[in-house]
Design a protein around this motif. Structure first.
Motif, PDB file in Angstrom:
ATOM      1  N   MET A 140      27.746  36.029  37.072  1.00  0.00           N
ATOM      2  CA  MET A 140      29.203  36.131  37.062  1.00  0.00           C
ATOM      3  C   MET A 140      29.758  35.217  35.983  1.00  0.00           C
ATOM      4  SD  MET A 140      31.901  35.420  40.151  1.00  0.00           S
ATOM      5  CE  MET A 140      31.148  36.676  41.136  1.00  0.00           C
ATOM      6  N   THR A 141      30.652  35.729  35.172  1.00  0.00           N
ATOM      7  CA  THR A 141      31.219  34.939  34.077  1.00  0.00           C
ATOM      8  C   THR A 141      32.400  34.127  34.583  1.00  0.00           C
ATOM      9  OG1 THR A 141      32.735  36.710  33.453  1.00  0.00           O
ATOM     10  CG2 THR A 141      30.534  36.758  32.487  1.00  0.00           C
ATOM     11  N   PRO A 142      32.742  33.052  33.883  1.00  0.00           N
ATOM     12  CA  PRO A 142      33.879  32.231  34.316  1.00  0.00           C
ATOM     13  C   PRO A 142      35.175  33.013  34.371  1.00  0.00           C
ATOM     14  CG  PRO A 142      32.533  31.045  32.730  1.00  0.00           C
ATOM     15  CD  PRO A 142      32.016  32.442  32.759  1.00  0.00           C
ATOM     16  N   ASP A 143      35.313  34.068  33.550  1.00  0.00           N
ATOM     17  CA  ASP A 143      36.550  34.835  33.559  1.00  0.00           C
ATOM     18  C   ASP A 143      36.814  35.489  34.904  1.00  0.00           C
ATOM     19  OD1 ASP A 143      37.183  34.170  31.029  1.00  0.00           O
ATOM     20  OD2 ASP A 143      36.392  35.981  30.096  1.00  0.00           O
ATOM     21  N   GLU A 144      35.771  35.686  35.712  1.00  0.00           N
ATOM     22  CA  GLU A 144      35.966  36.362  36.986  1.00  0.00           C
ATOM     23  C   GLU A 144      36.335  35.388  38.096  1.00  0.00           C
ATOM     24  OE1 GLU A 144      32.367  38.390  37.606  1.00  0.00           O
ATOM     25  OE2 GLU A 144      32.663  39.800  35.984  1.00  0.00           O
ATOM     26  N   LEU A 145      36.127  34.098  37.884  1.00  0.00           N
ATOM     27  CA  LEU A 145      36.386  33.116  38.924  1.00  0.00           C
ATOM     28  C   LEU A 145      37.848  32.691  38.871  1.00  0.00           C
ATOM     29  CD1 LEU A 145      33.155  30.979  38.494  1.00  0.00           C
ATOM     30  CD2 LEU A 145      33.503  33.032  39.839  1.00  0.00           C
ATOM     31  N   LEU A 146      38.743  33.591  39.215  1.00  0.00           N
ATOM     32  CA  LEU A 146      40.172  33.331  39.122  1.00  0.00           C
ATOM     33  C   LEU A 146      40.755  33.060  40.498  1.00  0.00           C
ATOM     34  CD1 LEU A 146      41.237  36.051  36.539  1.00  0.00           C
ATOM     35  CD2 LEU A 146      40.512  33.704  36.139  1.00  0.00           C
ATOM     36  N   GLN A 150      44.082  46.946  45.996  1.00  0.00           N
ATOM     37  CA  GLN A 150      45.356  47.295  46.618  1.00  0.00           C
ATOM     38  C   GLN A 150      46.347  47.831  45.586  1.00  0.00           C
ATOM     39  OE1 GLN A 150      47.545  43.977  48.210  1.00  0.00           O
ATOM     40  NE2 GLN A 150      48.794  45.256  49.550  1.00  0.00           N
ATOM     41  N   ARG A 151      46.425  47.132  44.459  1.00  0.00           N
ATOM     42  CA  ARG A 151      47.353  47.576  43.413  1.00  0.00           C
ATOM     43  C   ARG A 151      46.903  48.913  42.827  1.00  0.00           C
ATOM     44  NH1 ARG A 151      47.893  42.740  39.312  1.00  0.00           N
ATOM     45  NH2 ARG A 151      49.473  44.128  38.433  1.00  0.00           N
ATOM     46  N   TRP A 152      45.603  49.081  42.647  1.00  0.00           N
ATOM     47  CA  TRP A 152      45.085  50.354  42.102  1.00  0.00           C
ATOM     48  C   TRP A 152      45.349  51.516  43.048  1.00  0.00           C
ATOM     49  CZ3 TRP A 152      40.468  52.571  44.387  1.00  0.00           C
ATOM     50  CH2 TRP A 152      40.104  53.791  43.821  1.00  0.00           C
ATOM     51  N   ALA A 153      45.032  51.351  44.321  1.00  0.00           N
ATOM     52  CA  ALA A 153      45.234  52.438  45.279  1.00  0.00           C
ATOM     53  C   ALA A 153      46.711  52.789  45.410  1.00  0.00           C
ATOM     54  CB  ALA A 153      44.658  52.051  46.640  1.00  0.00           C
ATOM     55  N   GLY A 154      47.575  51.766  45.387  1.00  0.00           N
ATOM     56  CA  GLY A 154      49.009  52.030  45.509  1.00  0.00           C
ATOM     57  C   GLY A 154      49.585  52.800  44.340  1.00  0.00           C
ATOM     58  N   SER A 155      48.883  52.794  43.199  1.00  0.00           N
ATOM     59  CA  SER A 155      49.379  53.509  42.017  1.00  0.00           C
ATOM     60  C   SER A 155      48.918  54.964  41.962  1.00  0.00           C
ATOM     61  CB  SER A 155      48.912  52.795  40.742  1.00  0.00           C
ATOM     62  OG  SER A 155      47.496  52.895  40.597  1.00  0.00           O
ATOM     63  N   GLN A 203      34.446  45.342  37.983  1.00  0.00           N
ATOM     64  CA  GLN A 203      34.535  44.308  36.956  1.00  0.00           C
ATOM     65  C   GLN A 203      35.991  43.875  36.854  1.00  0.00           C
ATOM     66  OE1 GLN A 203      31.618  43.462  35.308  1.00  0.00           O
ATOM     67  NE2 GLN A 203      32.595  41.749  34.261  1.00  0.00           N
ATOM     68  N   LEU A 204      36.293  42.676  37.350  1.00  0.00           N
ATOM     69  CA  LEU A 204      37.683  42.235  37.401  1.00  0.00           C
ATOM     70  C   LEU A 204      38.214  41.818  36.041  1.00  0.00           C
ATOM     71  CD1 LEU A 204      37.555  40.155  40.702  1.00  0.00           C
ATOM     72  CD2 LEU A 204      38.510  42.439  40.373  1.00  0.00           C
ATOM     73  N   THR A 205      37.327  41.408  35.146  1.00  0.00           N
ATOM     74  CA  THR A 205      37.776  40.898  33.848  1.00  0.00           C
ATOM     75  C   THR A 205      38.619  41.909  33.094  1.00  0.00           C
ATOM     76  OG1 THR A 205      35.733  39.631  33.736  1.00  0.00           O
ATOM     77  CG2 THR A 205      37.018  39.827  31.710  1.00  0.00           C
ATOM     78  N   ASP A 206      38.118  43.142  33.008  1.00  0.00           N
ATOM     79  CA  ASP A 206      38.829  44.167  32.239  1.00  0.00           C
ATOM     80  C   ASP A 206      39.264  45.342  33.108  1.00  0.00           C
ATOM     81  OD1 ASP A 206      36.311  45.060  32.792  1.00  0.00           O
ATOM     82  OD2 ASP A 206      35.716  45.412  30.712  1.00  0.00           O
ATOM     83  N   ARG A 207      39.223  45.155  34.446  1.00  0.00           N
ATOM     84  CA  ARG A 207      39.677  46.197  35.371  1.00  0.00           C
ATOM     85  C   ARG A 207      38.913  47.503  35.154  1.00  0.00           C
ATOM     86  NH1 ARG A 207      41.378  42.075  36.982  1.00  0.00           N
ATOM     87  NH2 ARG A 207      43.427  41.648  37.892  1.00  0.00           N
ATOM     88  N   GLN A 224      21.592  54.097  36.428  1.00  0.00           N
ATOM     89  CA  GLN A 224      22.243  54.036  35.125  1.00  0.00           C
ATOM     90  C   GLN A 224      23.736  53.863  35.369  1.00  0.00           C
ATOM     91  OE1 GLN A 224      21.123  56.987  32.175  1.00  0.00           O
ATOM     92  NE2 GLN A 224      23.245  57.221  31.505  1.00  0.00           N
ATOM     93  N   GLU A 225      24.333  52.893  34.700  1.00  0.00           N
ATOM     94  CA  GLU A 225      25.747  52.591  34.888  1.00  0.00           C
ATOM     95  C   GLU A 225      26.605  53.395  33.926  1.00  0.00           C
ATOM     96  OE1 GLU A 225      26.072  48.429  34.321  1.00  0.00           O
ATOM     97  OE2 GLU A 225      25.090  47.899  36.209  1.00  0.00           O
ATOM     98  N   GLU A 226      27.637  54.034  34.483  1.00  0.00           N
ATOM     99  CA  GLU A 226      28.618  54.748  33.684  1.00  0.00           C
ATOM    100  C   GLU A 226      29.954  54.021  33.851  1.00  0.00           C
ATOM    101  OE1 GLU A 226      28.123  57.346  31.685  1.00  0.00           O
ATOM    102  OE2 GLU A 226      25.977  57.426  32.139  1.00  0.00           O
ATOM    103  N   THR A 227      30.367  53.318  32.791  1.00  0.00           N
ATOM    104  CA  THR A 227      31.570  52.493  32.879  1.00  0.00           C
ATOM    105  C   THR A 227      32.820  53.335  32.664  1.00  0.00           C
ATOM    106  OG1 THR A 227      30.331  50.592  32.038  1.00  0.00           O
ATOM    107  CG2 THR A 227      32.729  50.470  31.944  1.00  0.00           C
ATOM    108  N   THR A 228      33.807  53.127  33.527  1.00  0.00           N
ATOM    109  CA  THR A 228      35.076  53.837  33.416  1.00  0.00           C
ATOM    110  C   THR A 228      36.202  52.886  33.807  1.00  0.00           C
ATOM    111  OG1 THR A 228      36.346  55.750  34.204  1.00  0.00           O
ATOM    112  CG2 THR A 228      34.896  54.692  35.786  1.00  0.00           C
ATOM    113  N   ALA A 229      37.385  53.138  33.284  1.00  0.00           N
ATOM    114  CA  ALA A 229      38.537  52.329  33.680  1.00  0.00           C
ATOM    115  C   ALA A 229      38.848  52.577  35.150  1.00  0.00           C
ATOM    116  CB  ALA A 229      39.745  52.690  32.811  1.00  0.00           C
ATOM    117  N   LEU A 230      39.178  51.526  35.864  1.00  0.00           N
ATOM    118  CA  LEU A 230      39.501  51.670  37.281  1.00  0.00           C
ATOM    119  C   LEU A 230      40.653  52.649  37.473  1.00  0.00           C
ATOM    120  CD1 LEU A 230      38.980  50.707  40.189  1.00  0.00           C
ATOM    121  CD2 LEU A 230      40.638  48.860  39.772  1.00  0.00           C
TER     122      LEU A 230
END
Length: 393
Positions: A1-7, A101-106, A191-195, A233-239
């Motif tokens: 886990m990178t420091p950017d995620e420890l918010l 929560q914010r994603w589902a509400g949108s 991935q919380l860093t870039d959603r 195999q990971e397929e990255t997509t925007a949340l």
């Protein structure tokens, strides 16, 4: 886990809700934080996590600048961090719940979103509870720590018994429980860093043996969800590109098209492999039938033809006639098939089946007898026709 995620996630005491640094400009957060209004406090400390007494109010400091190394974030004031700090799992879990929560509400079709909501049986409390316009209920789970198969199965069955579809998001770097794959549950790494979300797909299985006869040939292509034990195999997509429906997670259109194209290609290979196998099978039997006919011809010389004569028994011993056997597999032949010296190929739903691909003895070790057509283990068979005695069809 990178420091950017420890918010640190803030808690707005006036609105009684969790807040994220992205929701307002930095100067507004500073007015609500440490040494000012102090109405925004650390959510983890207030909830009493990581050994902190419940209800502890730690006003937050807003940090960050445009173009800085780290994105804007909340932080504890100097010397007010809990002993040992907050655990990475704690920080990730709180921020992940807020993010989901914010994603589902949108999303369209979502009428209600709440955190830490009890299911009707009050046996489980969903990280994020979602209600759709058609009345369907979903539970979004942000899993920050390793979970055993037994614990996950209990939670999954409790949700199912309550009529709730569970959707799971895992913390980066966490070992993926393959029990989710066995239950055909989609799995994403949040991935919380870039959603973004990394959708886990199964890599193609190795094609061995008569692989084209597998019930589900799509496993020989990139497939989702993975099978237990698959290399993933990971397929990255925007949340934001993911969706929700009554059946759970909805993949983005680009990934759906990619998987459909992979499946189309493997089905074409299956059709080609089946056709080639049928052609090879028929060719082998034509050659076997020709070899069987040659064994029945008389010996030919340049001067005269010497017919084959049976041996004459001598002395007191009596000869026992030998049982006819198949020239291809050496298995016993019925009387009806003796003139052809080989078993007759039969046709089933998938192709030709005979002694090369099917046992020559009936169940129980009895000899297979086929006379005048009929049924052979549920497969229709017919007598050979024409002058090619013993040639398989």
């Amino acid at each position: 886990m990178t420091p950017d995620e420890l918010l640190v996630v803030g808690l707005d005491l006036e609105g009684r809700r969790e807040v994220h640094i992205d929701e307002k400009p930095m100067d507004q957060w500073r007015q609500l934080g440490y040494r000012h209004r102090e109405s925004v406090v650390c959510a983890a400390c207030f909830y009493g996590l990581d050994g902190v007494p419940q209800g502890t109010r730690v006003p937050l400091v807003s940090r960050g600048r445009i173009g800085g190394r780290r994105r804007p974030h909340f932080a504890h004031p100097p010397h007010m961090t809990p002993p040992g700090g907050h655990h990475p799992e704690t920080l990730w879990h709180i921020e992940a719940k807020l993010c989901l929560q914010r994603w589902a509400g949108s999303l369209p079709g979502v009428t209600e979103v709440q955190q830490e909501q009890w299911i009707p049986t009050r046996e489980r409390r969903a990280d994020v509870h979602v209600r759709l316009a058609d009345g369907s209920l979903l539970a979004l789970e942000a899993q920050s720590a390793l979970i055993t198969d037994q614990l996950w199965q209990r939670r999954h069955r409790d949700y199912a018994a309550a009529g709730i579809q569970d959707v799971w998001f895992m913390r980066p770097g966490l070992a993926l429980p393959h029990v989710l794959f066995a239950e055909k549950v989609p799995v994403c790494v949040l991935q919380l860093t870039d959603r973004t979300a990394r959708v886990m797909c199964g890599q193609p299985h190795q094609r061995i043996g008569r692989w084209w006869e597998t019930q589900d040939p799509t496993v020989y292509a990139l497939h989702h969800p993975p099978c237990p034990g698959d290399d993933t195999q990971e397929e990255t997509t925007a949340l934001a590109d993911l969706g929700l429906s009554a059946s759970g997670l909805v993949l983005p259109e680009s990934l759906t098209r990619k998987l459909a194209d992979e499946h189309r290609k493997i089905r074409e290979r299956v059709d080609r492999a089946r056709t080639q196998a049928d052609e090879d099978n028929q060719r082998r039997h034509r050659l076997a039938a020709q070899a069987a006919r040659r064994l029945q011809l008389p010996v030919v010389s340049s001067r005269r033809i010497t017919p084959l004569r049976p041996r004459v028994a001598t002395g007191l011993r009596t000869s026992t006639p030998r049982k006819p056997r198949c020239a291809v597999c050496a298995g016993p032949l019925s009387g009806a098939l003796a003139p052809y010296s080989t078993h007759i190929a039969v046709r089933d739903g998938d192709g030709w089946v005979d002694c090369l691909g099917r046992p020559c003895m009936a169940p129980g070790g009895e000899e297979v007898v086929v006379e005048g057509g009929g049924e052979l283990d549920g497969v229709s068979v017919q007598e050979p026709e024409g002058d090619l005695a013993g040639e398989h069809r």
